[in-house]
Enzyme design. Structure first.
Site, PDB file in Angstrom:
ATOM      1  CD  GLU A 198      -2.832   1.365   2.345  1.00 58.33           C
ATOM      2  OE1 GLU A 198      -4.047   1.782   2.092  1.00 58.33           O
ATOM      3  OE2 GLU A 198      -2.582   0.733   3.084  1.00 58.33           O
TER       4      GLU A 198
ATOM      5  CE  LYS B 140      -7.141   0.955   2.818  1.00 56.15           C
ATOM      6  NZ  LYS B 140      -7.034   1.674   4.073  1.00 56.15           N
TER       7      LYS B 140
ATOM      8  CB  CYS C 299      -5.141  -0.935   4.674  1.00 56.96           C
ATOM      9  SG  CYS C 299      -3.811  -1.129   5.823  1.00 56.96           S
TER      10      CYS C 299
END
Length: 276
Positions: A44, A114, A155
């Site tokens: 990331e 995301k 994440c």
């Protein structure tokens, strides 16, 4: 789908100089390919320090920004499928935390923004609010390769088990979550969540992290890892910059699913996780 393929996760030391980050990423992708990796993932925010104050400065358009053009070259030069970790993406007046996926011909396979933004408050330890500057993505991304189907998260997405279940229902063999857990959430949940998603869905899970930088504003936990469908850690980094490798064995995945056949035992007459 049967057989196996080699996955490499690059735990990159990310600094403030974008060009140096891209040069370092290219060097490590080349090294991973030279050791037989067919699928390579960066972490990331591989081109930028992680932080809401950095995202606007480092943001680029997709697919024509500097970082995407570098990723395109890395994939084509090394003939690998390349998951470009994530970068801050700009589109119009919005910013996203975006992963781009590149084929061995250098073509863009897709991008994933995301979906769940990292807005947390652990009193006395960490407060962070991605939504101060980022917008959430609204689309799933599962992409096919000659050796397996791969589902993408970034994440914080790993905390949401329904997302992983949807990817499992789509037929994914591997879930990849480029992530940057911190020194509070990392030791508590990084491995736990990855093993949970793998066991829940009887597939492989990979979590590439940046290397730890004790001088950074946001200190990443590191410890990139690959988990097998039995929930075992089959490859794990320490905190420093390194590349880890794992053989993703789809025959083994099928063995696990036959031994404990939860996919056919699920009471879908009573409950089911579905996408809209």
């Amino acid at each position: 789908m049967s057989g196996s393929f080699r996955l490499a996760l690059i735990q990159l030391a990310v600094g403030a100089n974008k060009s140096q980050n891209l040069t370092a990423a290219a060097k490590h992708v080349k090294e991973a390919a030279s050791q037989g990796a067919q699928l390579v993932s960066l972490p990331e925010c591989f081109n930028s320090p992680y932080g809401t104050n950095f995202f606007p400065e480092y943001a680029e358009s997709v697919p024509n920004g500097e970082s995407c053009l570098a990723l395109k070259t890395m994939a084509a030069d090394n003939k690998v499928f390349l998951i470009g970790g994530s970068i801050p993406e700009s589109e119009g007046d919005r910013l996203y935390n975006t992963s781009t996926i590149w084929g061995p011909d250098g073509e863009l396979i897709g991008k994933y923004r995301k979906m769940h933004l990292f807005d947390i408050n652990v009193p006395g330890k960490i407060t962070f609010k991605e939504s101060d500057v980022l917008s959430p993505g609204n689309d799933f991304l599962a992409f096919d390769t000659p050796f397996g189907k791969i589902g993408m998260g970034i994440c914080y997405d790993i905390r949401f088990s329904d997302l992983a279940k949807i990817y499992s229902n789509m037929g994914c063999h591997l879930l990849v979550y480029p992530g940057a857990f911190n020194m509070t959430t990392g030791p508590a949940h990084w491995e736990l969540l990855a093993r949970g998603r793998a066991v829940d869905n009887q597939l492989y899970v990979a979590t590439p992290s940046p290397a730890r930088d004790e001088k950074a504003d946001y200190i990443a936990w590191g410890h990139s890892q690959v988990i097998n469908p039995w929930g075992e850690v089959v490859a794990k980094a320490e905190e420093c910059q390194e590349i880890i490798f794992a053989d993703i064995d789809l025959d083994y995945m099928q063995q696990v699913r036959k031994q404990i056949p939860i996919t056919v035992q699920a009471r879908t007459d009573l409950y089911e996780t579905v996408s809209k």
